[in-house]
Scaffold this active site. Structure first.
Site, PDB file in Angstrom:
ATOM      1  N   ARG A 106       0.833  -1.199   0.000  1.00  0.00           N
ATOM      2  CA  ARG A 106       0.000   0.000   0.000  1.00  0.00           C
ATOM      3  C   ARG A 106       0.867   1.248   0.000  1.00  0.00           C
ATOM      4  O   ARG A 106       1.697   1.426   0.885  1.00  0.00           O
ATOM      5  CB  ARG A 106      -0.944   0.003   1.207  1.00  0.00           C
ATOM      6  CG  ARG A 106      -1.958   1.144   1.174  1.00  0.00           C
ATOM      7  CD  ARG A 106      -3.048   0.957   2.181  1.00  0.00           C
ATOM      8  NE  ARG A 106      -2.550   0.952   3.548  1.00  0.00           N
ATOM      9  CZ  ARG A 106      -3.320   0.880   4.626  1.00  0.00           C
ATOM     10  NH1 ARG A 106      -4.630   0.765   4.488  1.00  0.00           N
ATOM     11  NH2 ARG A 106      -2.789   0.885   5.828  1.00  0.00           N
ATOM     12  N   THR A 110      -0.881   7.620  -1.190  1.00  0.00           N
ATOM     13  CA  THR A 110      -2.181   7.473  -1.861  1.00  0.00           C
ATOM     14  C   THR A 110      -3.043   6.395  -1.230  1.00  0.00           C
ATOM     15  O   THR A 110      -4.253   6.352  -1.459  1.00  0.00           O
ATOM     16  CB  THR A 110      -1.978   7.128  -3.340  1.00  0.00           C
ATOM     17  OG1 THR A 110      -1.379   5.812  -3.445  1.00  0.00           O
ATOM     18  CG2 THR A 110      -1.062   8.140  -4.010  1.00  0.00           C
ATOM     19  N   ASP A 205       2.342 -11.081  10.244  1.00  0.00           N
ATOM     20  CA  ASP A 205       3.248 -11.016  11.385  1.00  0.00           C
ATOM     21  C   ASP A 205       3.102 -12.229  12.292  1.00  0.00           C
ATOM     22  O   ASP A 205       4.086 -12.806  12.758  1.00  0.00           O
ATOM     23  CB  ASP A 205       3.004  -9.745  12.191  1.00  0.00           C
ATOM     24  CG  ASP A 205       3.554  -8.502  11.500  1.00  0.00           C
ATOM     25  OD1 ASP A 205       4.387  -8.657  10.592  1.00  0.00           O
ATOM     26  OD2 ASP A 205       3.146  -7.389  11.872  1.00  0.00           O
TER      27      ASP A 205
END
Length: 211
Positions: A106, A110, A205
């Site tokens: 990502r 933006t 994670d």
């Protein structure tokens, strides 16, 4: 609003194992094992409508017309990196499936998904494509991955995740109303940090033991 293309699996084994995964005290090795086990059951659900044909075989007792899978071959596409946790379990049940990977991140400014890796089978247009990613949160990455696959020729696509937020489902239904979504749980909502609530934290994670 949900439609018939969204399936939430209510099987007790799936829900029990998912509850164990949600616990913050579940260590990485158990989290990884549980995701693999649930993924096998997700594979069962996403393939339940595969067409069959009958092939003549000989059992030790007699000759019979036995049901076998026919039609399109399978391809499992992992959305990196967390998708690999579902991919492993899928391949336990579907060892002959081809495999592809899509890497997205990502953009911090933006907030739009940016592709950094794309490798899929050349004959993807002739296969049932199963896209896997543990979390359908905002839905932007999943929608972008599926759009990329369609541009690459994929015609029949299903999306499989462990958890889905209502917001993510809405994004998917707007962007790709033709793509079924199969999930183990539709959770409450997304919080201000983009985490699914109650969720289980960051799947990648917890799967790989990173922060």
């Amino acid at each position: 609003m949900l439609n018939e293309l969204v399936t939430e699996i209510k099987h007790p084994l799936v829900q029990h194992k998912l509850s164990l995964m949600r616990s913050k005290d579940t260590p990485t090795d158990n989290f990884r094992r549980l995701l693999r086990e649930i993924s096998q059951m997700l594979a069962y659900e996403v393939t339940r409508d595969l067409p069959i044909e009958f092939t003549k075989i000989e059992t030790p007792i007699e000759t019979i017309d036995a049901p076998t899978i026919s039609g399109k071959k399978l391809c499992v596409i992992s959305v990196l990196r967390a998708g690999n946790g579902i991919l492993d379990g899928m391949l336990d049940l579907l060892p002959n499936a081809r495999v592809g990977h899509i890497g997205l991140y990502r953009d911090p400014e933006t907030l739009e998904p940016v592709e950094y890796y794309y490798k899929v089978p050349e004959d993807i247009a002739d296969r049932l494509v199963i896209v896997v990613d543990p979390m359908l949160a905002t839905g932007n990455s999943a929608a972008a991955a599926i759009e990329r696959l369609k541009l690459g020729g994929a015609k029949t696509i299903k999306f499989v995740c462990l958890l889905a937020a209502p917001e993510g489902i809405q994004v998917m239904q707007k962007a790709h109303p033709d793509v079924p979504v199969i999930t183990a749980s539709i959770d409450k909502y997304l919080n201000e940090h983009g985490y699914i609530v109650p969720g289980l934290g960051d799947a990648g994670d917890r799967l790989f033991g990173t922060k």
